[in-house]
Design a protein around this motif. Structure first.
Motif, short mmCIF file in Angstrom:
data_model
loop_
_atom_site.label_atom_id
_atom_site.label_comp_id
_atom_site.label_asym_id
_atom_site.label_seq_id
_atom_site.Cartn_x
_atom_site.Cartn_y
_atom_site.Cartn_z
N THR A 4 0.82 -1.22 0.00
CA THR A 4 0.00 0.00 0.00
C THR A 4 0.85 1.26 0.00
O THR A 4 0.33 2.36 -0.19
N ALA A 24 -10.79 9.22 -8.89
CA ALA A 24 -10.66 8.12 -7.91
C ALA A 24 -9.25 7.54 -7.95
O ALA A 24 -8.69 7.16 -6.92
N THR A 25 -8.67 7.49 -9.14
CA THR A 25 -7.30 6.97 -9.28
C THR A 25 -6.31 7.91 -8.59
O THR A 25 -5.41 7.46 -7.87
N LEU A 28 -6.52 7.35 -4.84
CA LEU A 28 -5.91 6.09 -4.38
C LEU A 28 -4.38 6.13 -4.52
O LEU A 28 -3.66 5.74 -3.59
N ARG A 31 -2.77 8.03 -1.83
CA ARG A 31 -2.74 7.28 -0.55
C ARG A 31 -1.59 6.29 -0.53
O ARG A 31 -1.09 5.91 0.52
N MET A 32 -1.17 5.85 -1.73
CA MET A 32 -0.05 4.90 -1.81
C MET A 32 1.29 5.62 -1.89
O MET A 32 2.32 5.00 -2.13
N GLU A 221 -13.70 3.30 -7.60
CA GLU A 221 -12.59 2.73 -6.82
C GLU A 221 -12.21 1.33 -7.32
O GLU A 221 -11.06 0.91 -7.19
N ASP A 222 -13.18 0.60 -7.91
CA ASP A 222 -12.88 -0.73 -8.44
C ASP A 222 -11.86 -0.64 -9.57
O ASP A 222 -10.98 -1.49 -9.73
N ALA A 224 -9.86 2.11 -10.05
CA ALA A 224 -8.64 2.73 -9.50
C ALA A 224 -7.70 1.67 -8.93
O ALA A 224 -6.48 1.76 -9.08
N SER A 225 -8.27 0.63 -8.29
CA SER A 225 -7.42 -0.43 -7.72
C SER A 225 -6.64 -1.15 -8.82
O SER A 225 -5.47 -1.50 -8.63
N ALA A 228 -3.83 1.06 -9.88
CA ALA A 228 -2.75 1.04 -8.88
C ALA A 228 -1.85 -0.18 -9.10
O ALA A 228 -0.62 -0.08 -9.04
#
Ligand SMILES: NC(=O)c1ccc[n+]([C@@H]2O[C@H](COP(=O)([O-])OP(=O)(O)OC[C@H]3O[C@@H](n4cnc5c(N)ncnc54)[C@H](OP(=O)(O)O)[C@@H]3O)[C@@H](O)[C@H]2O)c1
Length: 252
Positions: A4, A24-25, A28, A31-32, A221-222, A224-225, A228
């Motif tokens: 993360t 959203a990307t 995220l 945050r990483m 967010e689905d 964006a993950s 990531a």
């Protein structure tokens, strides 16, 4: 391994960061640990995105990607200002739902310019020695519409099929420079673009699309993950791939 904090001190440029999947990307990836360069045309909405980001050092840079010829030089100036890029996410995109009898050539051209030509020019800009720091990752936003058909979205489908195809060739061309290139093909995700599409559908048509997603409609967010993962070194052996993130839409 997918950590993360995998993006600490990495500078990532995100187009389409003023809305939907791009926003959203940006949230995220920040945050990483990533430093985000948020790109779109609407400065107020980019600032709204920036206010949601974690960490420091993020910048907002309004730019109209329709100015495709200017993209490589613009990336050079951004890298000179913010440092070399470890990643670019091209989430800016244009949707067009028109039956053939109403389809205008100039609208098709505008869509192809942002969805396809801008993707190529971003890759051309990123490959410049002063612009990227390898290993780098370019993630393009495709769509399931590049894989399956739907009446009334011919130009959009063609543009996303082109994204899948250019992703493969770019991956081969840029591998020696330490740049991986992958695409993501989302199904229907609830964003502003999806809201616009919904306006052009009857309730029955919309319900049919919803029912074709066994896991339901997606959240930003689905997707964006998945970005990531493709931006991080956890996907270091992946290039030239389109990753489908569609709640089962194309499993039919
Ligand atoms: N939402 C879905 O269900 C879905 C499904 C499959 C694929 N996709 C793809 O995912 C990507 C993002 O979609 P979304 O749902 O997040 O759309 P969205 O909410 O409508 O956002 C589109 C973004 O593109 C930017 N943009 C459009 N034209 C631009 C231009 N000329 N220059 C710079 N930026 C421009 C917009 O920024 P400004 O308005 O600030 O310029 C906005 O940030 C698109 O490529 C779309 O085709 C979406």
């Amino acid at each position: 391994m997918f950590a993360t904090d995998a993006l600490i001190d990495r500078t990532i440029l995100i187009t389409g960061a003023s809305s939907g999947l791009g926003r959203a990307t940006a949230v995220l990836l920040s945050r990483m640990g990533a430093r985000i360069i948020a790109v779109g045309r609407n400065e107020d909405r980019l600032i709204a995105t920036a206010s949601q980001l974690s960490g420091a050092g993020h910048v907002v840079r309004p730019f109209d990607l329709a100015a495709v010829e200017a993209i490589p030089e613009w990336l050079q100036s951004l890298a000179a200002e913010c440092g070399p890029l470890r990643g670019v996410v091209h989430s800016a995109g244009v949707h067009l739902a028109r039956p053939l009898q109403m389809l205008k050539a100039d609208a098709v051209q505008q869509l192809l310019t942002v969805n396809v030509t801008a993707a190529l020019m971003l890759a051309k800009g990123l490959r410049q020695r002063a612009v990227h720091e390898s290993p780098a990752s370019l993630v393009l936003m495709s769509s399931v519409m590049g894989q399956v058909g739907q009446a009334g979205v011919t130009a959009y489908s063609a543009s996303k099929g082109a994204v899948d195809a250019l992703c493969r060739s770019l991956a081969l061309e840029l591998a020696t420079q330490g740049i991986r290139v992958n695409a993501i093909a989302p199904g229907q995700v609830e964003t502003e673009m999806a809201e616009q599409q919904r306006g052009s559908l009857t309730t029955e048509q919309f319900e049919r699309i919803r029912s074709m997603h066994p896991l339901g409609l997606g959240r930003a967010e689905d997707v964006a993950s998945a970005v990531a993962f493709l931006i991080s070194d956890a996907s270091r052996w992946m290039t030239g791939t389109t990753l489908t993130v569609d709640g089962g839409y194309t499993a039919h």
